[in-house]
Design a protein around this motif. Structure first.
Motif, PDB file in Angstrom:
ATOM      1  N   PRO A   1      11.394  23.248   7.492  1.00  0.00           N
ATOM      2  CA  PRO A   1      12.314  23.878   8.441  1.00  0.00           C
ATOM      3  C   PRO A   1      12.154  23.285   9.831  1.00  0.00           C
ATOM      4  O   PRO A   1      11.070  22.817  10.171  1.00  0.00           O
ATOM      5  CB  PRO A   1      11.838  25.340   8.432  1.00  0.00           C
TER       6      PRO A   1
ATOM      7  N   CYS B   1      17.322  12.982  13.283  1.00  0.00           N
ATOM      8  CA  CYS B   1      16.001  13.042  12.667  1.00  0.00           C
ATOM      9  C   CYS B   1      15.533  14.486  12.484  1.00  0.00           C
ATOM     10  O   CYS B   1      14.902  14.808  11.493  1.00  0.00           O
ATOM     11  CB  CYS B   1      14.979  12.256  13.481  1.00  0.00           C
TER      12      CYS B   1
ATOM     13  N   HIS C   1       0.834  -1.196   0.000  1.00  0.00           N
ATOM     14  CA  HIS C   1       0.000   0.000   0.000  1.00  0.00           C
ATOM     15  C   HIS C   1       0.870   1.248   0.000  1.00  0.00           C
ATOM     16  O   HIS C   1       1.831   1.347   0.742  1.00  0.00           O
ATOM     17  CB  HIS C   1      -0.882  -0.049   1.256  1.00  0.00           C
TER      18      HIS C   1
ATOM     19  N   ARG D   1      15.539  18.998   4.068  1.00  0.00           N
ATOM     20  CA  ARG D   1      14.243  18.862   4.724  1.00  0.00           C
ATOM     21  C   ARG D   1      14.184  19.809   5.902  1.00  0.00           C
ATOM     22  O   ARG D   1      15.189  20.134   6.520  1.00  0.00           O
ATOM     23  CB  ARG D   1      13.937  17.408   5.116  1.00  0.00           C
TER      24      ARG D   1
ATOM     25  N   CYS E   1       1.723   4.823   0.917  1.00  0.00           N
ATOM     26  CA  CYS E   1       1.319   5.681   2.019  1.00  0.00           C
ATOM     27  C   CYS E   1       1.053   7.097   1.532  1.00  0.00           C
ATOM     28  O   CYS E   1       1.734   7.614   0.662  1.00  0.00           O
ATOM     29  CB  CYS E   1       2.421   5.698   3.064  1.00  0.00           C
TER      30      CYS E   1
ATOM     31  N   CYS F   1       0.710   9.679   3.761  1.00  0.00           N
ATOM     32  CA  CYS F   1       0.972  10.698   4.783  1.00  0.00           C
ATOM     33  C   CYS F   1       2.191  11.553   4.443  1.00  0.00           C
ATOM     34  O   CYS F   1       2.991  11.226   3.584  1.00  0.00           O
ATOM     35  CB  CYS F   1       1.082  10.088   6.173  1.00  0.00           C
ATOM     36  N   GLU F   2       2.304  12.650   5.152  1.00  0.00           N
ATOM     37  CA  GLU F   2       3.470  13.512   5.037  1.00  0.00           C
ATOM     38  C   GLU F   2       4.703  12.704   5.413  1.00  0.00           C
ATOM     39  O   GLU F   2       4.644  11.838   6.266  1.00  0.00           O
ATOM     40  CB  GLU F   2       3.342  14.657   6.053  1.00  0.00           C
ATOM     41  N   GLN F   3       5.808  13.022   4.770  1.00  0.00           N
ATOM     42  CA  GLN F   3       7.022  12.247   5.034  1.00  0.00           C
ATOM     43  C   GLN F   3       8.131  13.165   5.547  1.00  0.00           C
ATOM     44  O   GLN F   3       9.006  13.569   4.790  1.00  0.00           O
ATOM     45  CB  GLN F   3       7.464  11.553   3.751  1.00  0.00           C
ATOM     46  N   PRO F   4       8.068  13.485   6.834  1.00  0.00           N
ATOM     47  CA  PRO F   4       9.013  14.488   7.334  1.00  0.00           C
ATOM     48  C   PRO F   4      10.478  14.039   7.267  1.00  0.00           C
ATOM     49  O   PRO F   4      11.370  14.879   7.330  1.00  0.00           O
ATOM     50  CB  PRO F   4       8.572  14.695   8.790  1.00  0.00           C
ATOM     51  N   LEU F   5      10.727  12.745   7.138  1.00  0.00           N
ATOM     52  CA  LEU F   5      12.120  12.310   7.128  1.00  0.00           C
ATOM     53  C   LEU F   5      12.688  12.155   5.710  1.00  0.00           C
ATOM     54  O   LEU F   5      13.849  11.812   5.543  1.00  0.00           O
ATOM     55  CB  LEU F   5      12.270  10.985   7.883  1.00  0.00           C
ATOM     56  N   VAL F   6      11.840  12.402   4.717  1.00  0.00           N
ATOM     57  CA  VAL F   6      12.318  12.262   3.340  1.00  0.00           C
ATOM     58  C   VAL F   6      12.614  13.650   2.770  1.00  0.00           C
ATOM     59  O   VAL F   6      11.740  14.517   2.744  1.00  0.00           O
ATOM     60  CB  VAL F   6      11.259  11.551   2.469  1.00  0.00           C
ATOM     61  N   PRO F   7      13.837  13.877   2.335  1.00  0.00           N
ATOM     62  CA  PRO F   7      14.185  15.226   1.859  1.00  0.00           C
ATOM     63  C   PRO F   7      13.579  15.554   0.499  1.00  0.00           C
ATOM     64  O   PRO F   7      13.210  14.655  -0.252  1.00  0.00           O
ATOM     65  CB  PRO F   7      15.718  15.182   1.755  1.00  0.00           C
TER      66      PRO F   7
ATOM     67  N   ILE G   1      13.271  15.938  14.139  1.00  0.00           N
ATOM     68  CA  ILE G   1      11.857  16.119  14.487  1.00  0.00           C
ATOM     69  C   ILE G   1      11.523  15.546  15.864  1.00  0.00           C
ATOM     70  O   ILE G   1      10.389  15.172  16.134  1.00  0.00           O
ATOM     71  CB  ILE G   1      10.939  15.499  13.402  1.00  0.00           C
TER      72      ILE G   1
END
Lengths: 338, 302, 279
Positions: free
Chosen positions: C101, C245, C2, C99, C4, C6-12, C247
């Protein structure tokens, strides 16, 4: 109440296995941990649902020790990220004890709250259904009740089962749990079952007030004595059901590769070493202190609950015999420095 | 053993009283009966807590490394295997002999507190009746201390019965494919907690190759390749250094037969460069075979 | 599998390096934009950071030294480790990962109406510069501005054109520069930043002091400010720790229960007093 007879357990597991990967406590050779039902070798492996718990927690199901994040492809000055590897295939953790369940809830707090949702964790976690196995007979190293857990009715489970000898009581607690129940409804019976009486805890651990007291103990001399025999290996963090710290690294073959994350341990010197060589926690004692403060104070301040769930695994695994229960006791007794 | 315990305590107290030591490395009782844990005594009063019993299994020589940059005088209790580790540290010039006061203990064999607590807690399967010695102690060839200032306890016979390298011989009988599969299976279990390295008295590098990030020699992925790289590099660094204290294998949370690799190298070092047994006696300036170079070496460099 | 949503905060996101400028022998400024020069991937407020990555090697948390709206994001990066070594080798046109701010940024609103005292050492000027330039851009919102800056040598001073030309010309602005050791061609002040600060003894009345630099400098600056009558609500600093990370998840940049990447990097001294002294 709904009841799953133990004689029907394996057929029920086979049924669940058709639509999800089911992880259960098992003894495999000398190791025990949560392994996929697909890997269960009849006759060689042993199902450990009836045992107190297994040595390795189900942490790797929600947070794999190594998890690919995205691909990297380089062509001259161009760089591409073609794929990300979020994994939302359905999984069931079947028979997690309340301590291990609570540990997953702690990780939910970390990965899903406070401003950012970690997409890799979220996708995986949303597709996981947890069947918790209530604890009526705490083991000698257990102290979950002291760490704000109800071992009989653990919060956050999708289904709670209780071992009543010949059968498990089965109670769905969430829509996910209902859906799981629906899948195996043909194996569930409706009857009354007398549940065992809860046995008292062997150890008396008093965590109340510890987080608050620790606030004034960062510079206490106690840490030196408590931590000086620590080897700073990572066993305690890796067998811990709730330790979640991770590292992000890259693997490249020539121009192609991927970024992955993997478990890290606050016990390692490299963990907090800065690029320039400085390290705010360069000594073993500082790292030891940070780990216990994180477990018993910092996490509680940030998320309202301790990061230790009283499973006792670190006590069992520590090569130097460091015992978190004894540390809690010593913190309680310690005199605050003037 | 009560007797040994009393003597260690007595000697340590005297050493503190006479200001001959600043710290004493021994064992104290932990929270549970079978938890006898490493302990750093810093005063005569501390020394009263020292014990020696059937669970005093930890090799205290690793604790010594915490003091290598200081000038403290250090008392230490040492069983046979611990004393061989101390010899190795002295040979590697990690310590001046004058800084150490060694109480040698003839070791009757130890039980494994990790096994005991594993079974007690319910997290490990019951094995035997709990009275057996730790597995490693049945393979012990040197229960008596090889270097000491005081000697307590009685001389103990070697407990090894049967062929010392039986496990190694069995492995050598495998063909290359079988052997590869064997190591792949075994090492895949590794969770990279580095406990084997941290408890190893021979691991005395100030910066370990596995902690170096610039360059990063070994990947951190929990994959068969990275795990093998870790274990093979670690084992080869042990060649000529391992004193067979067996602590690595004992503490491994996933039961990797680490001593199998170490023993293979012990056997090979002995065969090709021996006779040699690491840390068997202290000769100032002596070096293990792989740490010395001679122009008469029959082989070219690498 | 599947996919995804969602937002991917760890992917630049991928950005392009539009310009590179040598600031000092070991510091370079990188000006980045969306590939092809189409705007910025995201907006960065003064004091906020971003994860900059030369993707095949690694990621580093870098303070954004200036965002020129729609034009570029500027990162001044010192060569200290694996990733920054690699970045210093790249040429204009290179695609890199970004990635963010991240972090809280400076309290630019709360400081309005105040006199500003900026104290920086070495690469520590990079984060402060975003605030300094913000003040100049909204000059009427802030009172007098004093900037005290030092480095090991003249060569190691960052942003020289601004230090010596542009900033001193701004209204009600004074710039004081010092270097650690005397040099033949250097006519200015010689000495460490904290002692220069004490020498200058700028009044604390109605002033907010913002400081960033090596930990040892920050320590002495904080002591000096205390001596000069600055209270804990008048002093702002930025902290630095190893980050992975960005975040608040991976664990390593905590000080007490705060995460520098998320709750920082900017703290009032009053907030730091409540935290363990581990920085």
């Amino acid at each position: 109440m709904k009841v799953l007879s133990k004689s029907k357990l394996e057929t029920a597991l086979n049924k669940l296995n058709q639509s999800a990967e089911v992880f259960l406590p098992m003894q495999k050779d000398k190791e025990s941990g949560f392994y996929s039902w697909k890997l269960f070798n009849q006759g060689q492996d042993e199902l450990m649902l009836n045992a107190l718990n297994v040595y390795l927690p189900p942490k790797n199901v929600v947070l794999p020790q190594t998890e690919r994040m995205y691909s990297i492809k380089q062509e001259g000055q161009e760089i591409k990220i073609d794929k990300t590897f979020e994994d939302s295939s359905p999984r069931v953790i079947f028979g997690a004890r309340p301590c291990d369940l609570k540990a997953i809830l702690c990780m939910d707090d970390v990965f899903l709250t406070r401003g950012y949702e970690d997409s890799f964790y979220k996708c995986r976690r949303e597709a996981i259904t947890i069947v918790a196995n209530a604890c009526f007979q705490p083991g000698p190293a257990c102290f979950c009740a002291a760490m704000e857990i109800n071992p009989l009715e653990p919060a956050g489970a999708d289904v709670i089962i209780c071992d009543a000898g010949e059968a498990y009581s089965w109670e769905a607690k969430t829509p996910k749990g209902e859906a799981l129940t629906a899948q195996i409804t043909e194996y569930l019976e409706e009857k009354s079952l007398s549940l065992p009486a809860a046995k008292p805890f062997v150890q008396d651990v008093k965590y109340e007030g510890v987080a608050e007291k620790l606030k004034g103990m960062f510079n206490n001399h106690i840490w030196e004595r408590l931590g000086e025999s620590c080897h700073n290996c990572g066993i305690c963090t890796y067998v811990c059901p709730s330790c979640y710290c991770f590292d992000i690294q890259v693997k490249m073959w020539g121009d192609e590769g991927y970024r992955f994350r993997c478990w890290d341990s606050c016990m390692y010197e490299e963990y907090s070493r800065e690029a320039g060589g400085g390290n705010p926690r360069g000594s073993g004692i500082e790292r030891f202190r940070n780990r216990f403060l994180h477990k018993l104070e910092f996490f509680k301040e940030r998320y309202g609950t301790p990061l230790c769930t009283g499973c006792g695994r670190c006590i069992v695994a520590c090569p130097a015999g460091i015992n978190i229960v004894k540390i809690i006791d010593e913190i309680k007794e310690a005199e605050l420095d003037a | 053993m009560k007797d040994i315990s009393n003597k260690i305590r007595e000697i340590a107290q005297t050493l503190f009283k006479e200001k001959k030591i600043d710290v004493f490395l021994g064992w104290e009782k932990g929270a549970l009966d079978f938890q006898t844990v490493p302990f750093i005594a810093r005063s005569e009063a501390d020394a009263r807590k020292l014990v020696f019993d059937e669970y005093s299994i930890h090799n205290l020589a690793t604790l010594l490394l915490k003091f290598r940059d200081g000038s403290e005088k250090i008392g230490i209790a040492a069983k046979g295997c611990d004393s061989r580790s101390i010899v190795r540290l002295l040979e590697d010039k990690q310590f001046a002999r004058e800084r150490l006061h060694i109480i040698g203990v003839g070791c009757p064999g130890m039980k494994d507190p990790l096994q005991a607590i594993g079974m007690y807690s319910g997290l490990k399967k019951q094995q035997g009746d709990g009275n057996a010695l730790a597995a490693k102690c049945y393979e012990c060839v040197q229960p008596n201390p090889v270097i000491y200032d005081d000697l307590v306890g009685s001389q103990q016979p070697s407990r090894l019965t049967g062929e010392r390298f039986a496990r190694v011989n069995a492995m050598e009988q495998m063909n290359a494919d079988e052997r590869y599969r064997f190591f792949e299976d075994t090492l895949s279990k590794c969770i990279r907690c580095y406990a084997c390295r941290q408890v190893c008295p021979a691991c005395n590098c100030r910066t370990c190759i596995f902690d170096e990030m610039k360059p990063q020699w070994v990947g951190r992925e929990n994959s068969p390749e990275d795990n093998m790289m870790y274990h093979l590099v670690k084992a080869s660094h042990m060649a000529g250094r391992c004193v067979e204290c067996g602590e690595c294998e004992r503490v491994c949370p996933v039961n990797i037969p680490l001593m199998l690799l170490n023993q293979k190298l012990i056997k090979d070092v002995n065969t090709f460069f021996g006779p040699y047994e690491a840390g068997m006696n202290y000769v100032e300036g002596a070096k293990p075979p792989l740490s010395s170079y001679s122009e008469k070496d029959p082989d070219d460099f690498i | 599998m599947h996919k995804c949503e969602c937002e991917q905060p760890l992917v630049p996101v991928i950005v392009e390096v539009m310009d590179i400028k040598d600031e000092t022998p070991d510091i370079k400024s990188f000006f980045v934009k969306n590939p092809g020069g189409n705007g910025l991937p995201f907006n960065v407020a003064p004091g906020q950071c971003a994860m900059v990555s030369y993707l095949p090697v690694g990621e580093s948390m870098i303070s954004c030294t200036w965002q020129e709206e729609q034009e570029y994001l500027q990162f001044a990066i010192k060569r200290v480790g694996l990733m920054t070594d690699e970045l210093h080798q790249i040429e204009v046109g290179q695609k890199i990962g970004l990635r963010g701010p991240y972090g809280n940024g400076f309290p630019v609103e709360a400081c309005k109406g105040k006199d500003m005292l900026f104290i920086a050492g070495g690469i520590g000027l990079a984060p402060l510069r975003s605030f300094i330039k913000y003040c100049f851009k909204h000059r009427e919102d802030y009172g007098k501005i004093k900037i005290i800056y030092g480095s090991r040598s003249y060569a190691d001073l960052c942003f020289k054109d601004e230090l010596f030309e542009l900033w001193p010309q701004q209204k009600d602005t004074e710039v004081f520069v010092t270097i650690d050791n005397a040099e033949e061609a250097w006519k200015g002040h010689v000495g460490f930043v904290p002692s220069y600060l004490e020498e200058l003894n700028p009044s604390s009345a109605g002033t907010i002091a913002v400081t960033c630099g090596p930990p040892i400098m920050i320590n002495f600056v904080l002591k000096a400010l205390e001596k000069m009558g600055y209270n804990d609500e008048q002093v702002i600093t930025t902290l630095e720790m190893r980050m992975k990370c960005g975040i608040g998840k991976c664990g390593r940049c905590n000080i007490g229960s705060e995460y520098i990447c998320l709750d920082g990097p900017v703290f009032y001294l009053a907030q730091l007093r409540d935290l363990p002294q581990e920085y």
